[in-house]
Scaffold this motif. Structure first.
Motif, PDB file in Angstrom:
ATOM      1  N   GLN A  24      86.933  42.907  35.278  1.00 40.68           N
ATOM      2  CA  GLN A  24      87.633  43.648  34.158  1.00 40.68           C
ATOM      3  C   GLN A  24      86.383  44.245  33.069  1.00 40.68           C
ATOM      4  OE1 GLN A  24      90.223  40.746  32.264  1.00 40.68           O
ATOM      5  NE2 GLN A  24      91.800  40.986  34.223  1.00 40.68           N
ATOM      6  N   VAL A  25      85.342  43.669  32.664  1.00 37.65           N
ATOM      7  CA  VAL A  25      84.459  43.931  31.900  1.00 37.65           C
ATOM      8  C   VAL A  25      83.861  45.327  32.659  1.00 37.65           C
ATOM      9  CG1 VAL A  25      82.342  43.448  30.728  1.00 37.65           C
ATOM     10  CG2 VAL A  25      84.392  42.117  30.429  1.00 37.65           C
ATOM     11  N   ILE A  26      83.441  45.342  33.762  1.00 36.25           N
ATOM     12  CA  ILE A  26      82.830  46.568  34.463  1.00 36.25           C
ATOM     13  C   ILE A  26      83.570  47.580  34.409  1.00 36.25           C
ATOM     14  CG2 ILE A  26      81.862  47.032  36.594  1.00 36.25           C
ATOM     15  CD1 ILE A  26      80.892  44.367  37.157  1.00 36.25           C
ATOM     16  N   LYS A  27      85.190  47.417  34.516  1.00 36.20           N
ATOM     17  CA  LYS A  27      86.035  48.472  34.722  1.00 36.20           C
ATOM     18  C   LYS A  27      86.000  49.083  33.368  1.00 36.20           C
ATOM     19  CE  LYS A  27      88.288  46.895  38.912  1.00 36.20           C
ATOM     20  NZ  LYS A  27      89.588  46.187  39.414  1.00 36.20           N
ATOM     21  N   ILE A  28      85.900  48.064  32.424  1.00 40.09           N
ATOM     22  CA  ILE A  28      86.030  48.834  30.967  1.00 40.09           C
ATOM     23  C   ILE A  28      85.071  49.676  30.792  1.00 40.09           C
ATOM     24  CG2 ILE A  28      86.250  48.090  28.568  1.00 40.09           C
ATOM     25  CD1 ILE A  28      87.748  45.757  29.651  1.00 40.09           C
ATOM     26  N   TYR A  29      83.606  49.159  31.018  1.00 42.69           N
ATOM     27  CA  TYR A  29      82.371  49.950  30.683  1.00 42.69           C
ATOM     28  C   TYR A  29      82.510  51.286  31.562  1.00 42.69           C
ATOM     29  CZ  TYR A  29      80.784  46.946  27.368  1.00 42.69           C
ATOM     30  OH  TYR A  29      80.595  46.187  26.023  1.00 42.69           O
ATOM     31  N   GLN A  30      83.078  51.306  32.587  1.00 41.00           N
ATOM     32  CA  GLN A  30      83.034  52.579  33.207  1.00 41.00           C
ATOM     33  C   GLN A  30      84.230  53.466  32.961  1.00 41.00           C
ATOM     34  OE1 GLN A  30      83.596  50.884  37.240  1.00 41.00           O
ATOM     35  NE2 GLN A  30      81.521  50.407  37.788  1.00 41.00           N
ATOM     36  N   LYS A  31      84.811  53.232  32.052  1.00 43.16           N
ATOM     37  CA  LYS A  31      85.966  54.189  31.533  1.00 43.16           C
ATOM     38  C   LYS A  31      85.101  54.994  30.346  1.00 43.16           C
ATOM     39  CE  LYS A  31      89.791  51.103  31.421  1.00 43.16           C
ATOM     40  NZ  LYS A  31      91.026  50.717  30.225  1.00 43.16           N
ATOM     41  N   LYS A  68      81.944  47.319  20.715  1.00 47.77           N
ATOM     42  CA  LYS A  68      82.108  48.658  20.791  1.00 47.77           C
ATOM     43  C   LYS A  68      80.687  49.487  20.735  1.00 47.77           C
ATOM     44  CE  LYS A  68      86.350  48.577  18.226  1.00 47.77           C
ATOM     45  NZ  LYS A  68      87.252  49.128  16.905  1.00 47.77           N
ATOM     46  N   VAL A  69      79.704  48.784  20.237  1.00 41.41           N
ATOM     47  CA  VAL A  69      78.239  49.468  20.634  1.00 41.41           C
ATOM     48  C   VAL A  69      77.655  49.073  21.817  1.00 41.41           C
ATOM     49  CG1 VAL A  69      78.007  49.599  18.165  1.00 41.41           C
ATOM     50  CG2 VAL A  69      77.217  47.725  19.285  1.00 41.41           C
ATOM     51  N   ALA A  70      78.213  48.130  22.684  1.00 45.16           N
ATOM     52  CA  ALA A  70      77.363  47.604  23.710  1.00 45.16           C
ATOM     53  C   ALA A  70      77.455  48.543  24.830  1.00 45.16           C
ATOM     54  CB  ALA A  70      78.041  46.225  24.461  1.00 45.16           C
ATOM     55  N   LYS A  71      76.554  48.664  25.645  1.00 43.04           N
ATOM     56  CA  LYS A  71      76.627  49.702  27.202  1.00 43.04           C
ATOM     57  C   LYS A  71      76.410  49.103  28.329  1.00 43.04           C
ATOM     58  CE  LYS A  71      74.896  53.546  24.124  1.00 43.04           C
ATOM     59  NZ  LYS A  71      75.598  53.157  23.039  1.00 43.04           N
ATOM     60  N   TYR A  72      77.129  49.502  29.112  1.00 44.81           N
ATOM     61  CA  TYR A  72      76.855  49.145  30.379  1.00 44.81           C
ATOM     62  C   TYR A  72      75.742  49.864  31.250  1.00 44.81           C
ATOM     63  CZ  TYR A  72      78.219  47.988  35.467  1.00 44.81           C
ATOM     64  OH  TYR A  72      77.969  47.678  36.986  1.00 44.81           O
ATOM     65  N   ASN A  73      74.955  49.239  31.931  1.00 46.42           N
ATOM     66  CA  ASN A  73      74.131  49.781  32.891  1.00 46.42           C
ATOM     67  C   ASN A  73      74.124  49.183  34.154  1.00 46.42           C
ATOM     68  OD1 ASN A  73      72.559  51.928  31.045  1.00 46.42           O
ATOM     69  ND2 ASN A  73      72.132  50.126  29.875  1.00 46.42           N
ATOM     70  N   PHE A  74      73.670  49.972  34.959  1.00 46.81           N
ATOM     71  CA  PHE A  74      73.462  49.488  36.498  1.00 46.81           C
ATOM     72  C   PHE A  74      72.137  49.649  37.010  1.00 46.81           C
ATOM     73  CE2 PHE A  74      73.010  50.278  41.128  1.00 46.81           C
ATOM     74  CZ  PHE A  74      73.473  48.998  41.456  1.00 46.81           C
ATOM     75  N   PHE A  75      71.340  48.599  37.286  1.00 44.20           N
ATOM     76  CA  PHE A  75      69.941  48.981  37.645  1.00 44.20           C
ATOM     77  C   PHE A  75      69.799  48.565  39.124  1.00 44.20           C
ATOM     78  CE2 PHE A  75      69.804  47.574  33.225  1.00 44.20           C
ATOM     79  CZ  PHE A  75      69.035  48.742  32.738  1.00 44.20           C
ATOM     80  N   LYS A  76      69.090  49.257  39.698  1.00 42.90           N
ATOM     81  CA  LYS A  76      68.793  49.279  41.206  1.00 42.90           C
ATOM     82  C   LYS A  76      67.733  47.812  41.386  1.00 42.90           C
ATOM     83  CE  LYS A  76      69.769  53.754  42.647  1.00 42.90           C
ATOM     84  NZ  LYS A  76      69.305  55.170  43.746  1.00 42.90           N
ATOM     85  N   ALA A  77      67.696  47.432  42.676  1.00 45.53           N
ATOM     86  CA  ALA A  77      66.987  46.654  42.747  1.00 45.53           C
ATOM     87  C   ALA A  77      65.503  46.816  42.690  1.00 45.53           C
ATOM     88  CB  ALA A  77      66.961  46.089  44.374  1.00 45.53           C
ATOM     89  N   GLY A  85      53.987  43.182  26.707  1.00 45.87           N
ATOM     90  CA  GLY A  85      53.597  43.770  25.564  1.00 45.87           C
ATOM     91  C   GLY A  85      54.596  44.861  24.789  1.00 45.87           C
ATOM     92  N   ASP A  86      55.587  45.367  25.732  1.00 49.91           N
ATOM     93  CA  ASP A  86      56.437  45.958  25.197  1.00 49.91           C
ATOM     94  C   ASP A  86      57.258  45.421  24.094  1.00 49.91           C
ATOM     95  OD1 ASP A  86      55.673  47.958  26.954  1.00 49.91           O
ATOM     96  OD2 ASP A  86      57.510  47.812  28.248  1.00 49.91           O
ATOM     97  N   GLU A  87      57.698  46.208  23.156  1.00 50.48           N
ATOM     98  CA  GLU A  87      58.568  45.687  22.048  1.00 50.48           C
ATOM     99  C   GLU A  87      59.974  45.468  22.523  1.00 50.48           C
ATOM    100  OE1 GLU A  87      57.945  44.659  18.674  1.00 50.48           O
ATOM    101  OE2 GLU A  87      55.984  44.597  19.394  1.00 50.48           O
ATOM    102  N   PRO A  88      60.661  44.380  22.129  1.00 49.79           N
ATOM    103  CA  PRO A  88      62.126  43.997  22.519  1.00 49.79           C
ATOM    104  C   PRO A  88      62.942  45.282  21.905  1.00 49.79           C
ATOM    105  CG  PRO A  88      61.624  42.319  21.078  1.00 49.79           C
ATOM    106  CD  PRO A  88      60.203  43.333  21.342  1.00 49.79           C
ATOM    107  N   ASP A  89      63.552  45.938  22.837  1.00 45.32           N
ATOM    108  CA  ASP A  89      64.619  46.766  22.343  1.00 45.32           C
ATOM    109  C   ASP A  89      66.068  46.556  22.687  1.00 45.32           C
ATOM    110  OD1 ASP A  89      64.552  47.067  25.071  1.00 45.32           O
ATOM    111  OD2 ASP A  89      64.179  49.257  25.056  1.00 45.32           O
ATOM    112  N   TYR A  90      66.552  45.822  23.594  1.00 44.03           N
ATOM    113  CA  TYR A  90      67.936  45.322  23.972  1.00 44.03           C
ATOM    114  C   TYR A  90      67.866  43.931  24.079  1.00 44.03           C
ATOM    115  CZ  TYR A  90      68.291  50.324  24.548  1.00 44.03           C
ATOM    116  OH  TYR A  90      68.334  51.813  24.380  1.00 44.03           O
ATOM    117  N   ILE A  94      73.360  39.766  31.833  1.00 48.09           N
ATOM    118  CA  ILE A  94      73.387  40.060  33.442  1.00 48.09           C
ATOM    119  C   ILE A  94      74.992  39.516  33.754  1.00 48.09           C
ATOM    120  CG2 ILE A  94      72.555  39.338  35.618  1.00 48.09           C
ATOM    121  CD1 ILE A  94      69.858  38.090  34.264  1.00 48.09           C
ATOM    122  N   ILE A  95      75.625  40.587  34.051  1.00 38.62           N
ATOM    123  CA  ILE A  95      76.994  40.580  34.524  1.00 38.62           C
ATOM    124  C   ILE A  95      76.927  40.083  36.134  1.00 38.62           C
ATOM    125  CG2 ILE A  95      79.127  41.845  34.970  1.00 38.62           C
ATOM    126  CD1 ILE A  95      78.408  43.395  32.382  1.00 38.62           C
TER     127      ILE A  95
END
Length: 140
Positions: A24-31, A68-77, A85-90, A94-95
């Motif tokens: 359900q959460v994945i479907k919501i974020y696809q709206k 309301k501010v969260a975003k859904y992203n799909f990342f390929k393998a 060394g990168d600063e944390p940004d997000y 893992i859904i």
């Protein structure tokens, strides 16, 4: 004689309901944002409460703002989210799927890829796990 393993029905039902909530959460974020309603945001809040970092959070206003501010992203393998060394940004949750963390064996050769034996894998996180809490906590 055939042996049978006992199955805890409560655990099985919880697993099924968790998978349904994830779907359900994945479907919501696809709206589109215009299509998302308050019930959708409540489902996302329910999903957040599955994670230890949020389970003791009693302020639904904060959870709702996060939903309301969260975003859904799909990342390929083999997608690299960040390098050492990168600063944390997000803050990531893992859904579905898993992610590994490690280091290239030859850190001077950036052409080495994550999907072969050129990487030392130090950990693997699976569905239902969150990481990057520092970014979340530092920005709150």
């Amino acid at each position: 004689m055939e042996s049978r393993q006992a199955v805890n029905v409560d655990d099985r039902n919880k697993d099924i309901s968790t998978k349904m909530l994830i779907s359900q959460v994945i479907k919501i974020y696809q709206k589109s944002l215009e299509e998302v309603n308050e019930l959708d945001y409540q489902r996302i809040c329910d999903f957040f409460l599955y994670f230890n970092i949020f389970k003791d959070l009693n302020d639904m206003t904060i959870l709702l703002q996060m939903a309301k501010v969260a975003k859904y992203n799909f990342f390929k393998a083999n997608h690299v989210l960040f390098e050492k060394g990168d600063e944390p940004d997000y803050f990531y949750i893992i859904i579905k799927g898993k992610i590994g963390g490690g280091q290239r064996k030859d850190i001077k050769d950036l052409s080495k890829s994550w999907y072969n034996n050129d990487i030392n894998i130090y950990f693997t996180l699976k569905s239902g796990t969150g990481f990057g809490e520092l970014a979340f906590l530092e920005n709150s």
